[in-house]
Write a protein that holds these residues in place. Structure first.
Motif, mmCIF file in Angstrom:
data_model
loop_
_atom_site.group_PDB
_atom_site.id
_atom_site.type_symbol
_atom_site.label_atom_id
_atom_site.label_comp_id
_atom_site.label_asym_id
_atom_site.label_seq_id
_atom_site.Cartn_x
_atom_site.Cartn_y
_atom_site.Cartn_z
ATOM 1 N N UNK A 58 29.319 13.521 64.070
ATOM 2 C CA UNK A 58 30.690 13.941 64.353
ATOM 3 C C UNK A 58 30.690 14.626 65.714
ATOM 4 N N UNK A 59 31.632 14.285 66.567
ATOM 5 C CA UNK A 59 31.752 14.981 67.856
ATOM 6 C C UNK A 59 33.225 15.222 68.151
ATOM 7 N N UNK A 60 33.482 16.031 69.184
ATOM 8 C CA UNK A 60 34.859 16.342 69.537
ATOM 9 C C UNK A 60 35.601 15.081 69.987
ATOM 10 N N UNK A 61 36.868 14.999 69.591
ATOM 11 C CA UNK A 61 37.694 13.833 69.915
ATOM 12 C C UNK A 61 37.837 13.661 71.424
ATOM 13 N N UNK A 62 37.750 12.424 71.877
ATOM 14 C CA UNK A 62 37.952 12.111 73.298
ATOM 15 C C UNK A 62 39.065 11.078 73.409
ATOM 16 N N UNK A 63 39.855 11.140 74.502
ATOM 17 C CA UNK A 63 40.933 10.165 74.673
ATOM 18 C C UNK A 63 40.384 8.737 74.551
ATOM 19 N N UNK A 68 41.735 6.487 63.497
ATOM 20 C CA UNK A 68 41.333 6.291 62.095
ATOM 21 C C UNK A 68 39.973 6.907 61.796
ATOM 22 N N UNK A 69 39.227 7.233 62.854
ATOM 23 C CA UNK A 69 37.892 7.813 62.653
ATOM 24 C C UNK A 69 37.894 9.344 62.718
ATOM 25 N N UNK A 77 38.333 22.757 59.847
ATOM 26 C CA UNK A 77 37.402 23.891 59.841
ATOM 27 C C UNK A 77 37.257 24.502 61.228
ATOM 28 N N UNK A 78 37.240 23.679 62.267
ATOM 29 C CA UNK A 78 36.970 24.185 63.629
ATOM 30 C C UNK A 78 38.247 24.450 64.432
ATOM 31 N N UNK A 79 39.349 23.843 63.975
ATOM 32 C CA UNK A 79 40.586 23.994 64.745
ATOM 33 C C UNK A 79 40.655 23.045 65.929
ATOM 34 N N UNK A 80 39.631 22.225 66.131
ATOM 35 C CA UNK A 80 39.614 21.238 67.225
ATOM 36 C C UNK A 80 39.420 19.846 66.620
ATOM 37 N N UNK A 81 40.072 18.872 67.204
ATOM 38 C CA UNK A 81 39.999 17.504 66.665
ATOM 39 C C UNK A 81 38.595 16.928 66.863
ATOM 40 N N UNK A 82 38.016 16.481 65.746
ATOM 41 C CA UNK A 82 36.698 15.846 65.783
ATOM 42 C C UNK A 82 36.801 14.427 65.234
ATOM 43 N N UNK A 83 35.926 13.564 65.705
ATOM 44 C CA UNK A 83 35.917 12.173 65.245
ATOM 45 C C UNK A 83 34.519 11.767 64.796
#
Length: 306
Positions: A58-63, A68-69, A77-83
């Motif tokens: 799992x890592x932080x969401x990137x543009x 869907x992932x 849990x982290x407050x930041x979008x992860x994918x």
């Protein structure tokens, strides 16, 4: 694609040339074009294109990431979008169970059941290594077991081919010997020890030695692996024959005269076979195991061209 038997095949013995022949045909069943298993079900295309994908991290969401992932639990849990990040499924061990017991040394038309089985085993072996998987086998002649540990590249198929040729020759040499045969339990037990979790296990047999005690081992194997069953059939076992004489037949335990001119006799043979096949299919259905069958009266490639 040639629909003929391998050039050196006589339907009774096995040779290196005959089994290496199937290497050149692997391209017809490599994903994403086709899948051998969907072909056996009579579908021309695999419903699952290519190889599967394994979860990696799992890592932080990137543009540009697929929404869907998104991993909503980690995001909350982290407050930041992860994918979730996936990688191509790693190589898996493919293990063949090959039955060279006496009932497989039978064929009423084109070839022995054991020869057809060896052709299929060879094709699966070459396809597996072409897909970067490791291939291994347990060869069971009803009295002794031979293990081939999972190996990648062409060394794996060549080892299995050589052991099949040896095992088949020994079984043919023993025909007529009344020594009793074991059930499939020993072979299935060996599979539970040999197969790493996550293996794909292909059982090739006529399953005449399968009894109720064996289902426990199949259940165990099916818990952590994917099992496929290929039943090898001869048309005479289904009462299909143009022969109308009286013949002495043997199941290696007892001898009996059978009148093949009698329609009732042929129907009894067919019913006994159908009951046996239905119980095997029911077992597969209850365990969500892929079932298919091949018949020894036509070349393998012809049956797969479907």
């Amino acid at each position: 694609m040639s629909m003929k038997q391998p050039p050196s095949s006589n339907g009774v013995t096995l040779s290196l040339e005959e089994l290496i022949f199937f290497k050149q045909h692997t391209v017809h069943w490599l994903p994403p074009a086709k899948s051998l298993w969907s072909q056996l079900h009579g579908q021309h295309h695999s419903s699952r294109l290519g190889r599967g994908m394994d979860f990696a991290e799992v890592r932080q969401y990137q543009p540009g990431d697929d929404i869907r992932s998104i991993d909503w639990r980690v995001t909350a849990r982290t407050g930041k979008t992860h994918t979730k990040v996936f990688c191509e499924e790693k190589e898996k061990p493919v293990i063949l169970y090959l039955d060279f017991s006496s009932s497989m040394q039978f064929g009423s038309t084109l070839m022995l059941k054991s020869v057809l089985m060896a052709h299929m085993a060879s094709l699966i072996s070459w396809i597996s290594v072409a897909q970067k998987d490791r291939i291994g086998a347990v060869i069971d002649d009803g009295q002794t077991l031979v293990e081939v540990k999972p190996t990648s590249r062409s060394k794996g198929p060549l080892q299995i081919i050589q052991k099949m040729i040896d095992g088949h020759q020994s079984s043919l040499a023993r025909l007529g010997n009344t020594t009793s045969q074991t059930s499939m339990s020993d072979g299935l037990k060996t599979l539970t020890r040999l197969c790493p979790k996550g293996s794909e296990i292909v059982l090739l047999s006529d399953f005449t030695r399968l009894d109720e005690s064996n289902t426990t081992f199949i259940n165990q194997l099916n818990r952590h692996n994917r099992i496929k069953v290929i039943q090898i059939i001869d048309p005479l076992e289904r009462g299909k024959t143009t022969y109308r004489g009286v013949e002495l037949v043997s199941n290696r335990i007892k001898n009996q005269w059978i009148d093949f001119s009698s329609k009732k006799t042929r129907q009894q043979i067919e019913h006994a076979f159908t009951d046996h096949q239905q119980s095997l299919k029911s077992l597969c259905h209850s365990q969500a195991i892929h079932y298919s069958s091949l018949s020894s009266d036509s070349p393998l490639l012809q049956q797969l061209s479907g």
